[in-house]
Write an enzyme that holds these catalytic residues in place. Structure first.
Site, PDB file in Angstrom:
ATOM      1  N   HIS A 103       1.633   4.368  -2.977  1.00  0.00           N
ATOM      2  CA  HIS A 103       1.564   5.523  -2.999  1.00  0.00           C
ATOM      3  C   HIS A 103       2.614   6.444  -3.821  1.00  0.00           C
ATOM      4  CE1 HIS A 103      -1.933   6.314  -0.549  1.00  0.00           C
ATOM      5  NE2 HIS A 103      -1.559   5.817   0.511  1.00  0.00           N
TER       6      HIS A 103
ATOM      7  N   HIS B 219       0.995  -1.335   0.016  1.00  0.00           N
ATOM      8  CA  HIS B 219       0.060  -0.018   0.142  1.00  0.00           C
ATOM      9  C   HIS B 219       0.932   1.263   0.128  1.00  0.00           C
ATOM     10  CE1 HIS B 219      -3.559   2.033   1.298  1.00  0.00           C
ATOM     11  NE2 HIS B 219      -2.893   3.073   1.861  1.00  0.00           N
ATOM     12  N   GLU B 220       1.791   1.472   1.085  1.00  0.00           N
ATOM     13  CA  GLU B 220       2.544   2.662   0.857  1.00  0.00           C
ATOM     14  C   GLU B 220       3.421   2.674  -0.176  1.00  0.00           C
ATOM     15  OE1 GLU B 220       1.652   4.620   3.178  1.00  0.00           O
ATOM     16  OE2 GLU B 220       0.506   3.410   4.225  1.00  0.00           O
TER      17      GLU B 220
ATOM     18  N   HIS C 132      -9.666   7.788   2.677  1.00  0.00           N
ATOM     19  CA  HIS C 132      -9.793   6.382   3.041  1.00  0.00           C
ATOM     20  C   HIS C 132     -11.159   5.905   3.247  1.00  0.00           C
ATOM     21  CE1 HIS C 132      -6.097   8.018   4.885  1.00  0.00           C
ATOM     22  NE2 HIS C 132      -5.740   6.654   4.700  1.00  0.00           N
TER      23      HIS C 132
ATOM     24  N   GLU D 215      -6.062   6.590  -3.058  1.00  0.00           N
ATOM     25  CA  GLU D 215      -6.022   5.667  -1.723  1.00  0.00           C
ATOM     26  C   GLU D 215      -6.359   4.205  -1.975  1.00  0.00           C
ATOM     27  OE1 GLU D 215      -5.286   4.441   1.934  1.00  0.00           O
ATOM     28  OE2 GLU D 215      -4.808   6.414   1.151  1.00  0.00           O
TER      29      GLU D 215
END
Length: 543
Positions: free
Chosen positions: A381, A377-378, A463, A401
């Site tokens: 980004h 996920h990170e 989110h 997101e």
């Protein structure tokens, strides 16, 4: 401190001569030369010959030997001229005599390698200042690293043979440079004794630093403990044999232990990994500060192990599936993923700051956040930032997101061939009251997220607005003749080539259709999925 350098007795004896270069050195390929021809021109120092007995200007100095399964003894030697080593001048004698010596060696003994003749005519003898200036050459080299921590400086007077077979008096210099933010390096150069300019230069720590394998553990109390090297692949780490230290770093990923602080020099986590009979052949070492495979924290076995594995999987997923780097530098070259773990005190979050990923160790609600899904996920980004640049607010923020949530699922699918359709279930503590952070099959299960675009309103947290595209991704991946990989193909292509920083849900849908057409995927399946989350594709133009 005096520099370390070696001179043979012969070198000291004749170092007061005068240099007078005349012509190029003559390379002798030993495979085409007889042993007797070599011994006529060069004095050999085979076992049993004392070094002090060398009187010839041209010699082959014994280095080492070993006997193979065919009972052939292979003797390795280095050429010296006037007592100084000659760059590239090496010979290997292959003898059927168990203890080869000048007395037992036969004229038909086989040799290979290259040595150089004609050095006397080209070089003459070294100037009186040749040996004296070695320390000066080393100091000038060290001055390049005046602001660094430097040790283990060495200088060796030598003869350098360039690509045109010209011989030069030279110095081989090297220092060990310790960096705060990366693995130590050993800058090394061969410098012209006359001009102090380098002929060649390189980082010689590469000869000591090897890619090694790391054994250890991962997981937490909720999902159980697993072992890298048994349940999952061994970890790719780096080892510096000169200091017997291992680093949680490879060309793709670097793991930084923040030590529960908020600032760091980003030095890779390191630990002692001594050579043993077991590790010598396998190059596999237990990770962890105690070399037991652990660095336990808040119910997790080893956040550093999990972070290194997560980064490795994510980077390889993008590369293997799409032929692109997960992240790149400004010049387009691959960016090493920096995964910072053990961040702060009781920090229950993870983030990408434009340069690196940072993971807290959780507290009462969460275990350390270094799961594969959170890592994917990170990192993603960053992928979005470097491609579509989706701004982190409004509908584009929800798409941003969501793409990272999709990547989290893709990383799981890439790693083990299946995924959970939940975000973060593995890090939520059993008594937290939550079994996951978000749900892609039904986003509204968390009580905050929306399932369809019609439910969106201005100011909704990204989110929660991510639920629209999360739900869309789930629906598309589960269409007949589709799977997660295909659905992610479309999203990656759209992110790279069609979405823009301020794309709306509808505009993002148009980008998906264009991407699917490029990929040759069924557009009707995409339209059906878009309709289910009330995204309007009627205005899309896909030629």
């Amino acid at each position: 401190m005096h520099p370390n350098y070696y001179l043979s007795p012969l070198a000291v004896a004749i170092a007061l001569g005068i240099a007078s270069p005349v012509k190029a050195a003559d390379p002798i390929p030993l495979q085409k030369s007889s042993f007797s021809e070599v011994t006529q021109k060069f004095q050999l120092t085979l076992p049993g010959v004392m070094k002090g007995a060398v009187v010839s200007t041209n010699s082959l100095q014994f280095i080492r030997q070993h006997t193979d399964g065919n009972k052939v003894t292979h003797v390795r030697m280095q050429q010296q001229y006037a007592g100084f080593p000659v760059f590239g001048g090496y010979a290997i004698l292959h003898s059927k005599n168990a203890t080869p010596s000048l007395a037992t060696a036969k004229s038909d003994e086989k040799m290979n390698g290259v040595i150089y003749d004609g050095l006397q005519a080209e070089l003459g003898q070294p100037k009186p200042s040749f040996v004296k200036n070695a320390s000066m050459a080393l100091q000038q080299f060290k001055d390049k690293y005046a602001n660094k921590q430097v040790s283990e400086d060495q200088v060796t007077p030598m003869i350098y043979i360039d690509e045109k077979h010209q011989a030069h008096w030279a110095y081989k210099v090297s220092v060990l440079v310790i960096h705060d933010d990366r693995i130590p390096e050993r800058p090394t150069a061969i410098i012209d004794a006359e001009t102090n300019k380098p002929f060649v230069q390189w980082d010689d720590v590469k000869t000591e630093k090897v890619q090694a394998k790391g054994m250890g553990f991962g997981g937490n109390r909720k999902i159980g403990e697993y072992q890298f090297g048994k349940d999952l692949p061994l970890l790719e780490i780096t080892r510096d044999s000169s200091v017997e230290m291992c680093f949680m770093e490879n060309t793709d990923v670097k793991v930084v232990d923040m030590g529960h602080k908020y600032y760091s020099n980003n030095k890779p986590m390191q630990f002692t990994c001594k050579e043993t009979p077991d590790t010598q052949s396998t190059k596999t070492y237990y990770t962890g500060y105690s070399a037991d495979g652990y660095d336990r924290d808040n119910g997790a076995a080893s956040p550093t192990n999990d972070a290194l594995y997560a980064g490795y999987v994510i980077k390889h997923m993008y590369h293997d599936w799409y032929g692109v780097e997960a992240l790149t530098k400004s010049d387009g070259s691959p960016m090493q993923l920096v995964m910072r773990v053990h961040y702060g005190q009781g920090y229950e979050n993870a983030y990408w700051d434009g340069k690196q990923m940072t993971f807290g160790d959780g507290d009462t609600m969460m275990y350390p956040l270094v799961s594969l899904g959170v890592g994917g996920h990170e990192v993603s980004h960053g992928f979005t930032e470097q491609h579509s640049g989706l701004e982190y607010f409004g509908q584009s923020g929800g798409m941003n997101e969501s793409f990272s949530d999709m990547a989290a699922q893709a990383a799981e699918y890439y790693s083990v061939g299946k995924n959970s359709w939940q975000i973060g279930p593995e890090i939520m503590k059993e008594d937290s009251g939550y079994d996951a952070l978000r749900y892609m099959d039904k986003p509204s299960r968390d009580g905050m997220s929306i399932d369809v675009a019609d439910d969106y309103y201005g100011g909704l947290d990204v989110h929660y607005s991510s639920g629209v595209y999360n739900h869309l991704f789930y629906i598309l991946a589960n269409q007949p003749n589709w799977n997660l990989r295909m659905a992610f193909d479309v999203m990656v292509k759209a992110n790279m080539d069609y979405w823009t920083p301020y794309s709306t849900f509808d505009e993002g849908g148009c980008g998906m259709l264009s991407a699917a057409k490029d990929l040759g995927y069924n557009l009707d399946d995409i339209k059906k999925s878009l309709s289910e989350v009330t995204i309007n594709y009627q205005s899309c133009y896909v030629d």
